[in-house]
Write a protein that holds these residues in place. Structure first.
Motif, PDB file in Angstrom:
ATOM      1  N   SER A  89     -49.788  -0.495 -18.961  1.00 58.51           N
ATOM      2  CA  SER A  89     -49.691   0.644 -18.051  1.00 58.51           C
ATOM      3  C   SER A  89     -50.929   0.779 -17.170  1.00 58.51           C
ATOM      4  CB  SER A  89     -49.492   1.934 -18.858  1.00 58.51           C
ATOM      5  OG  SER A  89     -50.548   2.125 -19.782  1.00 58.51           O
ATOM      6  N   ASN A  90     -51.728  -0.272 -17.112  1.00 61.00           N
ATOM      7  CA  ASN A  90     -52.958  -0.232 -16.312  1.00 61.00           C
ATOM      8  C   ASN A  90     -52.691  -0.857 -14.946  1.00 61.00           C
ATOM      9  OD1 ASN A  90     -55.533  -0.427 -15.197  1.00 61.00           O
ATOM     10  ND2 ASN A  90     -56.111  -2.175 -16.489  1.00 61.00           N
ATOM     11  N   LEU A  91     -52.639  -0.032 -13.933  1.00 62.57           N
ATOM     12  CA  LEU A  91     -52.475  -0.504 -12.550  1.00 62.57           C
ATOM     13  C   LEU A  91     -53.714  -0.181 -11.718  1.00 62.57           C
ATOM     14  CD1 LEU A  91     -48.779   0.613 -11.966  1.00 62.57           C
ATOM     15  CD2 LEU A  91     -49.623  -1.635 -12.665  1.00 62.57           C
ATOM     16  N   ARG A  92     -54.866  -0.040 -12.396  1.00 65.81           N
ATOM     17  CA  ARG A  92     -56.069   0.420 -11.716  1.00 65.81           C
ATOM     18  C   ARG A  92     -56.967  -0.713 -11.239  1.00 65.81           C
ATOM     19  NH1 ARG A  92     -55.442   3.205 -16.442  1.00 65.81           N
ATOM     20  NH2 ARG A  92     -57.137   2.007 -17.391  1.00 65.81           N
ATOM     21  N   GLY A  93     -56.571  -1.966 -11.493  1.00 63.84           N
ATOM     22  CA  GLY A  93     -57.424  -3.093 -11.116  1.00 63.84           C
ATOM     23  C   GLY A  93     -57.707  -3.148  -9.628  1.00 63.84           C
ATOM     24  N   SER A  94     -56.728  -2.812  -8.802  1.00 60.77           N
ATOM     25  CA  SER A  94     -56.950  -2.823  -7.349  1.00 60.77           C
ATOM     26  C   SER A  94     -57.950  -1.747  -6.936  1.00 60.77           C
ATOM     27  CB  SER A  94     -55.620  -2.620  -6.614  1.00 60.77           C
ATOM     28  OG  SER A  94     -54.748  -3.706  -6.858  1.00 60.77           O
ATOM     29  N   ASP A  95     -57.929  -0.594  -7.639  1.00 66.23           N
ATOM     30  CA  ASP A  95     -58.913   0.445  -7.351  1.00 66.23           C
ATOM     31  C   ASP A  95     -60.325  -0.038  -7.681  1.00 66.23           C
ATOM     32  OD1 ASP A  95     -56.949   2.291  -6.553  1.00 66.23           O
ATOM     33  OD2 ASP A  95     -56.561   2.832  -8.633  1.00 66.23           O
ATOM     34  N   THR A  96     -60.441  -0.781  -8.799  1.00 67.83           N
ATOM     35  CA  THR A  96     -61.747  -1.335  -9.164  1.00 67.83           C
ATOM     36  C   THR A  96     -62.221  -2.317  -8.102  1.00 67.83           C
ATOM     37  OG1 THR A  96     -61.184  -1.109 -11.515  1.00 67.83           O
ATOM     38  CG2 THR A  96     -63.041  -2.530 -10.957  1.00 67.83           C
ATOM     39  N   ALA A  97     -61.338  -3.203  -7.671  1.00 67.62           N
ATOM     40  CA  ALA A  97     -61.712  -4.185  -6.654  1.00 67.62           C
ATOM     41  C   ALA A  97     -62.113  -3.506  -5.344  1.00 67.62           C
ATOM     42  CB  ALA A  97     -60.558  -5.160  -6.417  1.00 67.62           C
ATOM     43  N   LEU A  98     -61.400  -2.450  -4.973  1.00 60.48           N
ATOM     44  CA  LEU A  98     -61.751  -1.716  -3.753  1.00 60.48           C
ATOM     45  C   LEU A  98     -63.129  -1.069  -3.891  1.00 60.48           C
ATOM     46  CD1 LEU A  98     -60.903  -0.728  -0.956  1.00 60.48           C
ATOM     47  CD2 LEU A  98     -59.789   1.228  -2.058  1.00 60.48           C
ATOM     48  N   GLY A  99     -63.399  -0.513  -5.066  1.00 60.30           N
ATOM     49  CA  GLY A  99     -64.712   0.068  -5.305  1.00 60.30           C
ATOM     50  C   GLY A  99     -65.817  -0.963  -5.226  1.00 60.30           C
ATOM     51  N   GLU A 111     -70.614   2.733 -10.970  1.00 57.72           N
ATOM     52  CA  GLU A 111     -69.814   3.920 -10.698  1.00 57.72           C
ATOM     53  C   GLU A 111     -68.344   3.557 -10.494  1.00 57.72           C
ATOM     54  OE1 GLU A 111     -68.316   7.656  -9.894  1.00 57.72           O
ATOM     55  OE2 GLU A 111     -70.083   6.966 -11.006  1.00 57.72           O
ATOM     56  N   ALA A 112     -68.082   2.445  -9.803  1.00 56.50           N
ATOM     57  CA  ALA A 112     -66.696   2.014  -9.619  1.00 56.50           C
ATOM     58  C   ALA A 112     -66.037   1.713 -10.955  1.00 56.50           C
ATOM     59  CB  ALA A 112     -66.647   0.794  -8.703  1.00 56.50           C
ATOM     60  N   LEU A 113     -66.769   1.066 -11.867  1.00 59.23           N
ATOM     61  CA  LEU A 113     -66.224   0.776 -13.188  1.00 59.23           C
ATOM     62  C   LEU A 113     -65.983   2.058 -13.975  1.00 59.23           C
ATOM     63  CD1 LEU A 113     -68.419  -2.311 -14.159  1.00 59.23           C
ATOM     64  CD2 LEU A 113     -65.956  -2.326 -13.743  1.00 59.23           C
ATOM     65  N   ARG A 114     -66.925   2.993 -13.894  1.00 61.65           N
ATOM     66  CA  ARG A 114     -66.777   4.243 -14.631  1.00 61.65           C
ATOM     67  C   ARG A 114     -65.572   5.046 -14.129  1.00 61.65           C
ATOM     68  NH1 ARG A 114     -66.899   9.235 -14.182  1.00 61.65           N
ATOM     69  NH2 ARG A 114     -67.322   9.091 -11.944  1.00 61.65           N
ATOM     70  N   ARG A 115     -65.398   5.046 -12.811  1.00 60.11           N
ATOM     71  CA  ARG A 115     -64.361   5.883 -12.208  1.00 60.11           C
ATOM     72  C   ARG A 115     -62.965   5.288 -12.369  1.00 60.11           C
ATOM     73  NH1 ARG A 115     -62.486   5.387  -7.231  1.00 60.11           N
ATOM     74  NH2 ARG A 115     -64.251   4.061  -6.637  1.00 60.11           N
ATOM     75  N   THR A 116     -62.836   3.968 -12.222  1.00 57.68           N
ATOM     76  CA  THR A 116     -61.501   3.364 -12.176  1.00 57.68           C
ATOM     77  C   THR A 116     -61.054   2.766 -13.500  1.00 57.68           C
ATOM     78  OG1 THR A 116     -62.378   1.221 -11.439  1.00 57.68           O
ATOM     79  CG2 THR A 116     -61.803   2.836  -9.732  1.00 57.68           C
ATOM     80  N   GLN A 117     -61.974   2.166 -14.252  1.00 55.82           N
ATOM     81  CA  GLN A 117     -61.653   1.580 -15.566  1.00 55.82           C
ATOM     82  C   GLN A 117     -60.409   0.699 -15.483  1.00 55.82           C
ATOM     83  OE1 GLN A 117     -61.792   4.652 -18.656  1.00 55.82           O
ATOM     84  NE2 GLN A 117     -63.307   5.799 -17.456  1.00 55.82           N
ATOM     85  N   GLN A 139     -64.035  -3.554 -20.202  1.00 55.57           N
ATOM     86  CA  GLN A 139     -62.637  -3.933 -20.369  1.00 55.57           C
ATOM     87  C   GLN A 139     -61.792  -2.742 -20.812  1.00 55.57           C
ATOM     88  OE1 GLN A 139     -63.477  -7.619 -23.049  1.00 55.57           O
ATOM     89  NE2 GLN A 139     -61.383  -7.835 -22.288  1.00 55.57           N
ATOM     90  N   VAL A 140     -60.511  -2.793 -20.456  1.00 57.38           N
ATOM     91  CA  VAL A 140     -59.543  -1.854 -21.019  1.00 57.38           C
ATOM     92  C   VAL A 140     -59.098  -2.426 -22.364  1.00 57.38           C
ATOM     93  CG1 VAL A 140     -57.318  -0.730 -20.711  1.00 57.38           C
ATOM     94  CG2 VAL A 140     -58.816  -1.091 -18.734  1.00 57.38           C
ATOM     95  N   GLY A 179     -56.644   7.374 -31.255  1.00 52.94           N
ATOM     96  CA  GLY A 179     -57.480   8.446 -30.752  1.00 52.94           C
ATOM     97  C   GLY A 179     -57.929   8.192 -29.321  1.00 52.94           C
ATOM     98  N   SER A 180     -58.822   9.035 -28.809  1.00 57.08           N
ATOM     99  CA  SER A 180     -59.249   8.929 -27.408  1.00 57.08           C
ATOM    100  C   SER A 180     -60.733   9.208 -27.284  1.00 57.08           C
ATOM    101  CB  SER A 180     -58.472   9.933 -26.533  1.00 57.08           C
ATOM    102  OG  SER A 180     -57.096   9.617 -26.501  1.00 57.08           O
ATOM    103  N   ASP A 181     -61.353   8.586 -26.297  1.00 56.53           N
ATOM    104  CA  ASP A 181     -62.730   8.888 -25.919  1.00 56.53           C
ATOM    105  C   ASP A 181     -62.701   9.874 -24.757  1.00 56.53           C
ATOM    106  OD1 ASP A 181     -63.907   7.311 -27.822  1.00 56.53           O
ATOM    107  OD2 ASP A 181     -64.224   5.579 -26.500  1.00 56.53           O
ATOM    108  N   PRO A 182     -63.604  10.849 -24.743  1.00 56.89           N
ATOM    109  CA  PRO A 182     -63.554  11.866 -23.683  1.00 56.89           C
ATOM    110  C   PRO A 182     -63.789  11.313 -22.286  1.00 56.89           C
ATOM    111  CG  PRO A 182     -65.529  12.104 -25.045  1.00 56.89           C
ATOM    112  CD  PRO A 182     -64.636  11.136 -25.747  1.00 56.89           C
ATOM    113  N   ASP A 183     -64.494  10.177 -22.165  1.00 62.23           N
ATOM    114  CA  ASP A 183     -64.755   9.624 -20.831  1.00 62.23           C
ATOM    115  C   ASP A 183     -63.774   8.528 -20.451  1.00 62.23           C
ATOM    116  OD1 ASP A 183     -65.796   7.968 -22.796  1.00 62.23           O
ATOM    117  OD2 ASP A 183     -67.558   7.374 -21.647  1.00 62.23           O
ATOM    118  N   ALA A 184     -62.718   8.336 -21.234  1.00 66.79           N
ATOM    119  CA  ALA A 184     -61.700   7.332 -20.912  1.00 66.79           C
ATOM    120  C   ALA A 184     -60.628   7.960 -20.032  1.00 66.79           C
ATOM    121  CB  ALA A 184     -61.068   6.780 -22.184  1.00 66.79           C
ATOM    122  N   VAL A 185     -60.176   7.231 -19.002  1.00 68.06           N
ATOM    123  CA  VAL A 185     -59.153   7.770 -18.106  1.00 68.06           C
ATOM    124  C   VAL A 185     -57.752   7.551 -18.669  1.00 68.06           C
ATOM    125  CG1 VAL A 185     -60.594   7.421 -16.073  1.00 68.06           C
ATOM    126  CG2 VAL A 185     -58.980   5.628 -16.763  1.00 68.06           C
TER     127      VAL A 185
END
Length: 380
Positions: A89-99, A111-117, A139-140, A179-185
């Motif tokens: 369900s991860n379609l964020r790779g293009s956002d990372t590349a754009l960043g 920052e791009a890695l933190r924001r887009t993951q 990595q995801v 479980g989940s990490d609070p800074d994970a998107v």
């Protein structure tokens, strides 16, 4: 400038299902049965009839019959295995590349890695014009902590997780959820604060190995096993890369020609470590064939197209490492206190050394190739 290398994190895990008695398409969670969901998938085939398959899905993901030939996972009357793949369900790779494309500093990369993951399977290595260096294994990955693996691994998982990082968790217990990490998107994955990161060291380097020796003077530790190993023997590619890049950083004042020379140095770390030892033992193994010993001894330890002896050593080295277990290849073993220089000193007494050398010589001669033929004349 930034680049990627293949990361060692395992981007999936398994959940072992306890099936409901008499119903192989239902599984138990905390003693209560849950029905699997049936999905039929049809794929068109050029020049033939469409192919339809049935998938069975659980709260963890689809039921699978194995992870390749190495790990069969049979679906029996009592047990099945479900695959958790957070990158499905991860379609964020293009956002990372754009960043990355917009980044002007290593801080922007971070920052791009933190924001887009958005990266499923690679490390990121970067440097900027202000002299900052950066490494991140962003990595995801499924949020498998060592604590969770220790508490929830099935007997199969207790074997696979330490050896390969593939976790097999008890799917019959809700307290074994990721479980989940609070800074994970995304739920069920690690957040950026849990990932191996190294900033502003004289060099960062990675050769498709774990994050541990990104900088040999500041080894990265403290990350979960699913990210990769620490304090274990490194590949010759990693060892050679650390040696070369650390030497360049120590020298400093690098120019484009310096980088070009390094790019095309074609140094063979295995040759630096093993060729002289092989040449010394060669006279005993091949007393009637001094040419072979001379060729290995005279080889310049590079794999340029005009390197003479590289082909013979390559054939020997492939045969030797295929036949001799890693722990028996060297007389000085690996030491985590000296991971770049160990192990070393070829074990010419190892069973398999003599055959590897004689077979390599025989192979080239049978093919009509001179032992000192330039590499580029026969490998291209």
């Amino acid at each position: 400038a930034w680049s990627h290398t293949v990361a060692t994190g395992v981007p999936l895990n398994l959940h072992q299902l306890a099936l409901a008695p008499g119903d192989p398409t239902s599984y138990l969670v905390d003693g209560r049965p849950e029905r699997m969901t049936q999905r039929r998938v049809t794929v068109p085939v050029k020049g033939g009839a469409p192919v339809t398959r049935t998938q069975w899905w659980t709260r963890y993901g689809p039921v699978v019959g194995g992870l390749g030939a190495q790990l069969p996972l049979p679906w029996t009357a009592s047990t099945a295995y479900a695959l958790n793949d957070p990158n499905a369900s991860n379609l964020r790779g293009s956002d990372t590349a754009l960043g990355f494309g917009r980044a002007r500093s290593t801080r922007d990369i971070a920052e791009a890695l933190r924001r887009t993951q958005g990266l499923p399977w690679v490390n990121t290595v970067a440097a900027d014009s202000s002299g900052h260096s950066y490494f991140s294994q962003a990595q995801v990955l499924p949020r498998i902590t060592d604590e969770l693996a220790a508490r929830c691994s099935t007997p199969l998982g207790r074997a696979t997780y330490p050896a390969s990082g593939v976790a097999v968790l008890d799917g019959s217990r809700s307290d074994c959820a990721l479980g989940s990490d609070p800074d994970a998107v995304q739920p069920g994955v690690f957040g950026p604060s849990r990932m191996p990161v190294l900033r502003d060291t004289p060099y960062v380097v990675n050769s498709n190995d774990s994050a541990w020796l990104t900088n040999a003077d500041r080894p990265l530790t403290g990350y979960e096993r699913i990210f990769g190993t620490t304090a274990t023997q490194r590949s010759l590619r990693t060892r050679g890369g650390v040696e070369d890049v650390a030497a360049m950083a120590e020298r400093g004042g690098l120019t484009v020609p310096d980088l070009q020379r390094q790019q095309f140095a074609n140094r063979a770390p295995a040759g630096d470590l093993a060729a002289a030892d092989a040449a010394r033992a060669c006279g005993t193994v091949l007393p009637d064939d001094p040419e072979a010993c001379r060729v290995i001894g005279a080889w310049d330890r590079t794999v340029d197209t005009d390197s003479r002896g590289a082909l013979l050593f390559d054939r020997f080295w492939r045969k030797f490492t295929a036949a001799v277990p890693s722990a028996q290849q060297w007389t000085v073993p690996f030491s985590a206190a000296d991971p770049v220089r160990t192990p070393h000193t070829l074990n010419t007494a190892a069973p398999g050394f003599t055959k590897a050398l004689t077979d390599a010589v025989a192979e080239l001669r049978a093919a009509g190739i001179p032992l000192d033929a330039p590499l580029g004349a026969h490998q291209f």
